[in-house]
Scaffold this active site. Structure first.
Site: not given
Length: 266
Positions: A211-212, A176
């Site tokens: 979010t992760g 990411k």
């Protein structure tokens, strides 16, 4: 079509935006039945982590045995593991129960910067867990820690680190690139078949808590429906972007708020 049963192995978030709570919301939003095994009770909110109570490794193992002895688990997401003995317990049970479709979110720091994995556990995670899992989803600081290398500052350095992580034995790596200082947020998928770049404009919101956790849970929930990791990543990222785009419609907390997991419904 067979219903999907998904398991999350992670810590808690009483504010509901990250950890087990975010994972179960994600599973439900994407049509999977959620089971959970708790590794740590975390006193946290949108402003940060206040305290962590680690669950005894034997009790983590007992929870895993309870689930695997009774429920057909089609896909698994692993999040916060906190310490070495918990990493060992989870690795041993995954091997014992022949668990497949495992997404490992290499959680080391909360969004606030608070530590969620002891430094001594990183080596155990690298050696015992990585070779057993299907996909890992490190951000750039986590990738650097796993490789004991400097933080990648460019996309080329990110590519080199993704290839090095794949060589550690997992089936696939999703690097990411949110920490890169680009207008877009490039992610790279590395598999035995090749490499694929995913890029999208950054969503203009400060509310990115969890979010992760949410992305890794989405990847786990969607994997049984797709033929490849590339297809899975594409759908999971599109869904997360929509959840981020609606994050500001929620009114949760005074700090970094959560994404809107149920944006398609309300």
């Amino acid at each position: 079509m067979q219903r999907i049963n998904a398991l999350t192995i992670a810590g808690t978030d009483p504010s509901g935006g990250a950890g087990i709570q975010a994972d179960l919301k994600t599973f439900s939003a994407l049509g999977a039945y959620g089971c959970s095994v708790i590794t740590a009770l975390v006193a946290q909110n949108t402003c940060g982590v206040q305290s962590v109570y680690r669950i005894e490794p034997d009790f983590v193992a007992a929870q895993l045995d309870s689930v695997f002895s009774d429920v057909r688990i089609d896909t698994t997401k692993i999040g916060m593991l906190a310490e070495t003995d918990i990493v060992e317990a989870v690795a041993e049970r995954l091997q014992r129960h022949h668990v497949r479709n495992v997404v490992l979110d290499t959680v080391m720091l909360a969004k606030s910067g608070d530590p969620l994995l002891s430094p001594s556990a990183i080596e155990t995670l690298r050696v015992r867990l990585l070779p057993q899992v299907s996909l890992i989803t490190p951000n750039l600081p986590e990738a650097a820690a796993l490789l004991d290398a400097p933080h990648a500052r460019t996309e080329q350095e990110m590519l080199a680190q993704g290839r090095a992580l794949l060589a550690m034995g997992c089936e696939a790596v999703l690097m990411k690139g949110g920490h890169l200082e680009d207008a877009q947020s490039p992610d790279w998928l590395f598999t035995r078949e090749g490499e694929q770049r995913f890029s999208a404009p950054r969503v203009n919101t400060k509310n990115t808590h969890g979010t992760g956790c949410t992305l890794s849970a989405a990847l786990a929930a969607l994997r049984p429906r797709h033929r490849s990791w590339g297809e899975t990543v594409n759908e999971a990222k599109a869904w997360l972007s929509a959840a981020l785009a609606q994050a500001d419609t929620l009114e949760v907390g005074k700090g970094i708020g959560p994404v809107h997991h149920f944006h398609a419904w309300w």
